[in-house]
Design a protein around this motif. Structure first.
Motif, PDB file in Angstrom:
ATOM      1  N   SER A   1       0.812  -1.128  -0.130  1.00  0.00           N
ATOM      2  CA  SER A   1      -0.122  -0.162  -0.128  1.00  0.00           C
ATOM      3  C   SER A   1       0.866   1.244   0.044  1.00  0.00           C
ATOM      4  CB  SER A   1      -0.964   0.040   1.230  1.00  0.00           C
ATOM      5  OG  SER A   1      -1.891  -0.930   1.168  1.00  0.00           O
ATOM      6  N   ARG A   2       1.887   1.208   0.906  1.00  0.00           N
ATOM      7  CA  ARG A   2       2.922   2.225   0.797  1.00  0.00           C
ATOM      8  C   ARG A   2       3.666   2.571  -0.456  1.00  0.00           C
ATOM      9  NH1 ARG A   2       1.480   5.772   3.737  1.00  0.00           N
ATOM     10  NH2 ARG A   2       1.928   5.957   5.977  1.00  0.00           N
ATOM     11  N   ILE A   3       3.540   1.458  -1.196  1.00  0.00           N
ATOM     12  CA  ILE A   3       4.519   1.959  -2.626  1.00  0.00           C
ATOM     13  C   ILE A   3       3.739   2.237  -3.730  1.00  0.00           C
ATOM     14  CG2 ILE A   3       5.945   0.652  -4.075  1.00  0.00           C
ATOM     15  CD1 ILE A   3       6.925  -1.182  -1.641  1.00  0.00           C
ATOM     16  N   VAL A   4       2.552   1.345  -3.852  1.00  0.00           N
ATOM     17  CA  VAL A   4       1.624   1.458  -5.068  1.00  0.00           C
ATOM     18  C   VAL A   4       0.091   1.901  -4.851  1.00  0.00           C
ATOM     19  CG1 VAL A   4       2.899  -0.421  -6.084  1.00  0.00           C
ATOM     20  CG2 VAL A   4       0.797  -1.068  -4.791  1.00  0.00           C
ATOM     21  N   GLY A   5      -0.013   2.344  -3.509  1.00  0.00           N
ATOM     22  CA  GLY A   5      -1.383   2.664  -3.469  1.00  0.00           C
ATOM     23  C   GLY A   5      -2.462   1.705  -2.753  1.00  0.00           C
ATOM     24  N   PRO A   6      -3.379   1.588  -2.122  1.00  0.00           N
ATOM     25  CA  PRO A   6      -4.265   0.590  -1.821  1.00  0.00           C
ATOM     26  C   PRO A   6      -4.887  -0.167  -2.882  1.00  0.00           C
ATOM     27  CG  PRO A   6      -5.075   2.731  -1.053  1.00  0.00           C
ATOM     28  CD  PRO A   6      -4.071   3.042  -1.485  1.00  0.00           C
ATOM     29  N   ALA A   7      -5.343   0.457  -3.962  1.00  0.00           N
ATOM     30  CA  ALA A   7      -6.134  -0.204  -4.743  1.00  0.00           C
ATOM     31  C   ALA A   7      -5.345  -1.136  -5.454  1.00  0.00           C
ATOM     32  CB  ALA A   7      -6.731   0.978  -5.734  1.00  0.00           C
ATOM     33  N   ASP A   8      -4.101  -0.801  -5.887  1.00  0.00           N
ATOM     34  CA  ASP A   8      -3.154  -1.724  -6.707  1.00  0.00           C
ATOM     35  C   ASP A   8      -2.472  -2.771  -5.597  1.00  0.00           C
ATOM     36  OD1 ASP A   8      -3.839  -0.530  -9.023  1.00  0.00           O
ATOM     37  OD2 ASP A   8      -1.839   0.996  -8.868  1.00  0.00           O
ATOM     38  N   ALA A   9      -2.506  -2.177  -4.499  1.00  0.00           N
ATOM     39  CA  ALA A   9      -1.634  -3.273  -3.381  1.00  0.00           C
ATOM     40  C   ALA A   9      -2.716  -4.384  -3.256  1.00  0.00           C
ATOM     41  CB  ALA A   9      -1.656  -2.469  -1.982  1.00  0.00           C
ATOM     42  N   SER A  10      -4.017  -4.219  -3.314  1.00  0.00           N
ATOM     43  CA  SER A  10      -5.173  -5.238  -3.139  1.00  0.00           C
ATOM     44  C   SER A  10      -4.821  -6.519  -4.215  1.00  0.00           C
ATOM     45  CB  SER A  10      -6.208  -4.750  -3.066  1.00  0.00           C
ATOM     46  OG  SER A  10      -7.362  -5.785  -2.898  1.00  0.00           O
ATOM     47  N   ASP A  11      -4.633  -6.224  -5.332  1.00  0.00           N
ATOM     48  CA  ASP A  11      -4.398  -6.841  -6.410  1.00  0.00           C
ATOM     49  C   ASP A  11      -2.972  -7.375  -6.452  1.00  0.00           C
ATOM     50  OD1 ASP A  11      -6.619  -6.128  -7.647  1.00  0.00           O
ATOM     51  OD2 ASP A  11      -6.256  -4.754  -8.902  1.00  0.00           O
TER      52      ASP A  11
ATOM     53  N   LEU B   1       8.406  10.647   2.695  1.00  0.00           N
ATOM     54  CA  LEU B   1       8.529   9.189   2.001  1.00  0.00           C
ATOM     55  C   LEU B   1       9.075   9.184   0.737  1.00  0.00           C
ATOM     56  CD1 LEU B   1       6.215   7.007   3.769  1.00  0.00           C
ATOM     57  CD2 LEU B   1       8.694   6.900   3.979  1.00  0.00           C
ATOM     58  N   ASP B   2       8.305  10.125  -0.180  1.00  0.00           N
ATOM     59  CA  ASP B   2       8.516  10.315  -1.731  1.00  0.00           C
ATOM     60  C   ASP B   2       9.838  10.670  -1.998  1.00  0.00           C
ATOM     61  OD1 ASP B   2       7.221   9.545  -3.946  1.00  0.00           O
ATOM     62  OD2 ASP B   2       6.582  11.496  -4.264  1.00  0.00           O
ATOM     63  N   GLN B   3      10.264  11.407  -1.076  1.00  0.00           N
ATOM     64  CA  GLN B   3      11.666  12.071  -1.329  1.00  0.00           C
ATOM     65  C   GLN B   3      12.794  11.056  -1.197  1.00  0.00           C
ATOM     66  OE1 GLN B   3      12.075  15.356  -2.692  1.00  0.00           O
ATOM     67  NE2 GLN B   3       9.941  15.202  -2.548  1.00  0.00           N
ATOM     68  N   LEU B   4      12.419  10.066  -0.560  1.00  0.00           N
ATOM     69  CA  LEU B   4      13.780   9.008  -0.143  1.00  0.00           C
ATOM     70  C   LEU B   4      14.162   8.119  -1.514  1.00  0.00           C
ATOM     71  CD1 LEU B   4      12.560   7.024   3.180  1.00  0.00           C
ATOM     72  CD2 LEU B   4      14.085   9.226   2.843  1.00  0.00           C
ATOM     73  N   ALA B   5      15.380   7.653  -1.604  1.00  0.00           N
ATOM     74  CA  ALA B   5      16.026   6.909  -2.401  1.00  0.00           C
ATOM     75  C   ALA B   5      14.926   5.851  -2.477  1.00  0.00           C
ATOM     76  CB  ALA B   5      17.089   6.593  -2.334  1.00  0.00           C
ATOM     77  N   ALA B   6      14.745   4.977  -3.704  1.00  0.00           N
ATOM     78  CA  ALA B   6      13.760   3.959  -3.522  1.00  0.00           C
ATOM     79  C   ALA B   6      13.960   2.996  -2.822  1.00  0.00           C
ATOM     80  CB  ALA B   6      13.574   3.480  -5.205  1.00  0.00           C
ATOM     81  N   LEU B   7      15.501   2.706  -2.545  1.00  0.00           N
ATOM     82  CA  LEU B   7      15.966   1.410  -1.948  1.00  0.00           C
ATOM     83  C   LEU B   7      15.771   1.739  -0.536  1.00  0.00           C
ATOM     84  CD1 LEU B   7      16.795  -1.635  -1.798  1.00  0.00           C
ATOM     85  CD2 LEU B   7      19.174  -0.464  -2.281  1.00  0.00           C
ATOM     86  N   ASP B   8      16.047   2.825  -0.108  1.00  0.00           N
ATOM     87  CA  ASP B   8      15.994   3.378   1.164  1.00  0.00           C
ATOM     88  C   ASP B   8      14.540   3.363   1.811  1.00  0.00           C
ATOM     89  OD1 ASP B   8      18.788   3.756   1.000  1.00  0.00           O
ATOM     90  OD2 ASP B   8      18.493   6.046   1.410  1.00  0.00           O
ATOM     91  N   ARG B   9      13.807   3.795   0.884  1.00  0.00           N
ATOM     92  CA  ARG B   9      12.257   3.863   1.244  1.00  0.00           C
ATOM     93  C   ARG B   9      11.793   2.350   1.520  1.00  0.00           C
ATOM     94  NH1 ARG B   9      10.270   6.726  -2.601  1.00  0.00           N
ATOM     95  NH2 ARG B   9       9.945   4.977  -3.952  1.00  0.00           N
TER      96      ARG B   9
END
Lengths: 140, 165
Positions: free
Chosen positions: B20-30, B99-107
Motif C-alpha cells: 500500500s505504501r508503494i503502489v497505493g491501496p487499490a493496486d496493493a490489493s491486486d 517518504l517520496d523524497q527518499l531513494a527507492a531502496l532506502d524507502r
C-alpha cells in the motif's frame, strides 16, 4: 549484494538496535540514552514508526478465507447442479424404460370400430357345483 | 492446512501494508493476491519463519518494483490519507511527501522495517543487501525523514502516539 555502506554512528546505532529488536550493547545504549540527541532520536523513530503504521489501511480488504469459503460453496453448488442435469440427460438416454416408452410413442395403433369388442379366450375354467364349492348367500 | 495457506494467513496484512505504501491501496490489493498466488505456485523454503517471511516479502518487493516500472509513476499516497487515521491529514501528507523524497531502496528498507516488521537479516534477504547495508540505509532514511518533517509535525505525531496509549 551491495557491500558499501556507512556505519551508523553512536548514539544512533545502539538506540536503533534496541528499537529494532536487534542485539544491543547495553553500555552503549545507556550512554546513548544519557544524551539529548539520543533521546530525541528515540522519540522521533518511535513517532515515525507509529505514523507509518497508522496512516494507511491496516488489513487486507478482502477476507481471503471467507472469500475462499464463499467460492468453494458456489463451486460446490454449481457442480451439484451441473451433475444433476448431466445425470438426468444421460439417464434419460440410457434407461431401458425411457427407451421403451420412446419406442411405444412411435408405434401406430389401428382400431377397427366396425367390429364389436370380443372377450378374450378363458385361460382356466372353474366349475361351480351347488353345495360343493358354491352356496347361495342365504344359506351361509 | 498447506504451507501457502499458513503464509497467507500470517503475512497477508503485512504484505498489503507494505505494498500500500508503494503502489497505493487499490493496486496493493491486486498485488497482494498476486504475491500469494506466486507463493502457492512455488515451493516455500522449508527453513525457519524468518527466512520464509523474507522470501514472501522478496516476492512482494519484486512485484512492486515491476509494477512501478510498468506503470512508470510514483507511489500514490494521496488515497491513503482518506483512510481513518489518528494523526491529522496535514501530518499524513507531510510524511507521504517525505517518504517520496527518499531513494527507492532506502524507502523500501524503511517500509520493510517499520510497516512490515522485518528484521535486519530478513530485509537483507528480501532486498539482496547485507545486514550492514540495511542498517546503514535504514538510519539514513530515518535521518532524512526527521529532517524533512518539521519539528512541529514531529511533535504532533509523537503527541498522537502518546494519546493513543
Amino acid at each position: 549484494m551491495t557491500t558499501t555502506h556507512t556505519p551508523v554512528p553512536e548514539p544512533f546505532a545502539a538506540i536503533a538496535a534496541f528499537l529494532d529488536g536487534e542485539r544491543v550493547d547495553t553500555a552503549a545504549l545507556k550512554h546513548a540514552l544519557s544524551t539529548d540527541e539520543g533521546r530525541d532520536y528515540l522519540v522521533d523513530v518511535l513517532a515515525l514508526r507509529q505514523s507509518a503504521i497508522e496512516m494507511e489501511p491496516v488489513a487486507f480488504p478482502i477476507p481471503p478465507a471467507a472469500q475462499r469459503r464463499r467460492l468453494a460453496g458456489v463451486t460446490a453448488a454449481a457442480i451439484a447442479i451441473v451433475a444433476s442435469a448431466f445425470g438426468y440427460v444421460v439417464g434419460g438416454q440410457t434407461d431401458p424404460i425411457g427407451r421403451s416408452s420412446a419406442s411405444v410413442s412411435s408405434v401406430e395403433a389401428v382400431v377397427d370400430v366396425s367390429m364389436p369388442p370380443q372377450a378374450p379366450e378363458p385361460t382356466e375354467i372353474v366349475r361351480l357345483l351347488s353345495g360343493v364349492n358354491w352356496t347361495t348367500s342365504g344359506e351361509n | 492446512v498447506g504451507t501457502s495457506h499458513l503464509l497467507f494467513a500470517t503475512y497477508r496484512d503485512g504484505v498489503f501494508r507494505y505494498l500500500s505504501r508503494i503502489v497505493g491501496p487499490a493496486d496493493a490489493s491486486d498485488l497482494t493476491q498476486e504475491v500469494f498466488l506466486r507463493v502457492s505456485r512455488s515451493a516455500a523454503p522449508e527453513t525457519n519463519a524468518g527466512e520464509q517471511r523474507a522470501w514472501v516479502f522478496r516476492i512482494a518487493r519484486n512485484l512492486a518494483l515491476n509494477h512501478r516500472r510498468d506503470t512508470d509513476r510514483r507511489p500514490q499516497f494521496v488515497a491513503l490519507v482518506d483512510t481513518p487515521s489518528s494523526a491529522s491529514q496535514e501530518d499524513a501528507v507531510a510524511l507521504h511527501e517525505a517518504l517520496d523524497q527518499l531513494a527507492a531502496l532506502d524507502r523500501d528498507v524503511f517500509l520493510l522495517r517499520e510497516v512490515a516488521g522485518l528484521s535486519y537479516d530478513e530485509i537483507a534477504s528480501a532486498s539482496e543487501l547485507t545486514a550492514d547495508a540495511v542498517r546503514s540505509r535504514l538510519h539514513r532514511a530515518r535521518q532524512q525523514l526527521r529532517a524533512s518533517l518539521s519539528p512541529a509535525s514531529r511533535t504532533r505525531v509523537a503527541f498522537h502516539t502518546r494519546e493513543q496509549r
